[in-house]
Design a protein around this motif. Structure first.
Motif, PDB file in Angstrom:
ATOM      1  N   VAL A  44      47.543 -41.930  45.275  1.00 18.38           N
ATOM      2  CA  VAL A  44      47.616 -40.271  44.900  1.00 18.38           C
ATOM      3  C   VAL A  44      46.429 -39.470  44.479  1.00 18.38           C
ATOM      4  CG1 VAL A  44      48.993 -39.056  43.311  1.00 18.38           C
ATOM      5  CG2 VAL A  44      50.067 -41.054  44.172  1.00 18.38           C
ATOM      6  N   THR A  45      45.935 -38.515  45.171  1.00 19.03           N
ATOM      7  CA  THR A  45      44.967 -37.727  44.871  1.00 19.03           C
ATOM      8  C   THR A  45      45.624 -36.405  44.476  1.00 19.03           C
ATOM      9  OG1 THR A  45      44.732 -36.470  47.002  1.00 19.03           O
ATOM     10  CG2 THR A  45      43.657 -38.740  46.757  1.00 19.03           C
ATOM     11  N   ALA A  46      44.731 -35.165  44.082  1.00 19.05           N
ATOM     12  CA  ALA A  46      45.482 -33.960  43.789  1.00 19.05           C
ATOM     13  C   ALA A  46      46.276 -33.439  45.041  1.00 19.05           C
ATOM     14  CB  ALA A  46      44.361 -32.964  43.176  1.00 19.05           C
ATOM     15  N   ARG A  47      45.619 -33.634  46.138  1.00 15.05           N
ATOM     16  CA  ARG A  47      46.320 -32.926  47.420  1.00 15.05           C
ATOM     17  C   ARG A  47      47.318 -33.671  48.374  1.00 15.05           C
ATOM     18  NH1 ARG A  47      41.836 -29.200  49.655  1.00 15.05           N
ATOM     19  NH2 ARG A  47      43.705 -28.532  51.147  1.00 15.05           N
ATOM     20  N   HIS A  48      46.991 -35.353  48.100  1.00 15.10           N
ATOM     21  CA  HIS A  48      47.627 -36.006  49.109  1.00 15.10           C
ATOM     22  C   HIS A  48      48.348 -37.248  48.264  1.00 15.10           C
ATOM     23  CE1 HIS A  48      45.409 -33.944  52.275  1.00 15.10           C
ATOM     24  NE2 HIS A  48      44.313 -34.108  51.478  1.00 15.10           N
ATOM     25  N   GLN A  49      49.205 -37.472  49.222  1.00 18.80           N
ATOM     26  CA  GLN A  49      49.981 -38.934  48.474  1.00 18.80           C
ATOM     27  C   GLN A  49      50.055 -39.759  49.862  1.00 18.80           C
ATOM     28  OE1 GLN A  49      50.370 -35.839  46.674  1.00 18.80           O
ATOM     29  NE2 GLN A  49      52.205 -35.936  48.007  1.00 18.80           N
ATOM     30  N   ALA A  50      49.752 -41.006  49.839  1.00 19.75           N
ATOM     31  CA  ALA A  50      49.927 -42.031  51.114  1.00 19.75           C
ATOM     32  C   ALA A  50      50.267 -43.226  50.389  1.00 19.75           C
ATOM     33  CB  ALA A  50      48.453 -41.984  51.880  1.00 19.75           C
ATOM     34  N   LEU A  51      51.130 -43.825  51.385  1.00 19.48           N
ATOM     35  CA  LEU A  51      51.444 -45.295  51.256  1.00 19.48           C
ATOM     36  C   LEU A  51      51.167 -46.185  52.324  1.00 19.48           C
ATOM     37  CD1 LEU A  51      53.372 -47.384  49.818  1.00 19.48           C
ATOM     38  CD2 LEU A  51      55.058 -46.751  51.226  1.00 19.48           C
ATOM     39  N   TRP A  52      50.296 -47.240  52.174  1.00 15.56           N
ATOM     40  CA  TRP A  52      49.963 -48.381  53.081  1.00 15.56           C
ATOM     41  C   TRP A  52      50.996 -49.668  53.024  1.00 15.56           C
ATOM     42  CZ3 TRP A  52      46.474 -44.900  51.406  1.00 15.56           C
ATOM     43  CH2 TRP A  52      45.468 -44.414  52.526  1.00 15.56           C
ATOM     44  N   THR A  53      51.563 -49.832  53.858  1.00 16.07           N
ATOM     45  CA  THR A  53      52.280 -50.979  54.124  1.00 16.07           C
ATOM     46  C   THR A  53      52.373 -51.676  55.364  1.00 16.07           C
ATOM     47  OG1 THR A  53      54.674 -51.822  53.530  1.00 16.07           O
ATOM     48  CG2 THR A  53      54.418 -49.927  54.593  1.00 16.07           C
ATOM     49  N   ASP A  54      52.989 -52.730  55.586  1.00 11.71           N
ATOM     50  CA  ASP A  54      52.848 -53.520  56.891  1.00 11.71           C
ATOM     51  C   ASP A  54      54.092 -53.612  57.654  1.00 11.71           C
ATOM     52  OD1 ASP A  54      54.653 -55.629  55.701  1.00 11.71           O
ATOM     53  OD2 ASP A  54      52.895 -56.817  54.751  1.00 11.71           O
ATOM     54  N   GLY A  55      54.204 -54.143  58.908  1.00 12.51           N
ATOM     55  CA  GLY A  55      55.140 -53.951  59.768  1.00 12.51           C
ATOM     56  C   GLY A  55      56.659 -54.574  59.413  1.00 12.51           C
ATOM     57  N   ARG A  56      56.666 -55.157  58.425  1.00  8.75           N
ATOM     58  CA  ARG A  56      57.856 -55.618  57.908  1.00  8.75           C
ATOM     59  C   ARG A  56      58.750 -54.584  57.122  1.00  8.75           C
ATOM     60  NH1 ARG A  56      56.247 -59.743  53.462  1.00  8.75           N
ATOM     61  NH2 ARG A  56      54.702 -58.105  53.051  1.00  8.75           N
ATOM     62  N   TYR A  57      58.088 -53.452  56.774  1.00 10.47           N
ATOM     63  CA  TYR A  57      58.606 -52.218  56.073  1.00 10.47           C
ATOM     64  C   TYR A  57      58.375 -50.857  56.771  1.00 10.47           C
ATOM     65  CZ  TYR A  57      58.698 -56.048  52.431  1.00 10.47           C
ATOM     66  OH  TYR A  57      59.007 -56.985  51.791  1.00 10.47           O
ATOM     67  N   PHE A  58      57.817 -50.753  57.965  1.00  9.60           N
ATOM     68  CA  PHE A  58      57.892 -49.486  58.513  1.00  9.60           C
ATOM     69  C   PHE A  58      58.964 -48.745  58.696  1.00  9.60           C
ATOM     70  CE2 PHE A  58      53.986 -50.917  61.173  1.00  9.60           C
ATOM     71  CZ  PHE A  58      53.138 -51.060  60.119  1.00  9.60           C
ATOM     72  N   LEU A  59      60.154 -49.188  59.169  1.00  3.33           N
ATOM     73  CA  LEU A  59      61.398 -48.652  59.205  1.00  3.33           C
ATOM     74  C   LEU A  59      61.904 -48.291  57.916  1.00  3.33           C
ATOM     75  CD1 LEU A  59      63.188 -50.358  62.080  1.00  3.33           C
ATOM     76  CD2 LEU A  59      62.023 -48.091  61.993  1.00  3.33           C
TER      77      LEU A  59
END
Length: 98
Positions: A44-59
């Protein structure tokens, strides 16, 4: 008064003991992003939120994250590693915590 601020906050799924499966009270990452999978790292930054996860959880992540989150599908072509993304997103000298 000393004022300290962070430019980025990194929230892993693990708890302070690096456990993969954590107690409900320690689900900090799930609290932040709403993703219930057992593996992921939220950034989490002031302008962006991102989540890294692997192939088990894409859907699952695609269904559980709201539209404010970037889903970073690890090891897919064109998806940057978290460190690469941070280098292009943050200014030099930025401060992080987690």
């Amino acid at each position: 008064m000393i004022r300290r601020s962070l430019d980025v906050y990194i929230i892993p799924s693990s708890d302070e003991h690096q456990s993969e499966y954590v107690a409900p009270a320690d689900e900090r990452r799930r609290y932040i992003d709403g993703f219930s999978g057992s593996y992921g790292v939220a950034v989490v930054t002031a302008r962006h939120q991102a989540l890294w996860t692997d192939g088990r959880y894409f859907l699952q992540a695609d269904q559980e994250l709201d539209c404010n989150w970037l889903l970073m599908k690890m090891k897919n072509p064109g998806v940057p590693k978290m460190t690469e993304w941070l280098q292009t997103t943050l200014r030099p000298g930025a401060k992080g915590g987690g």
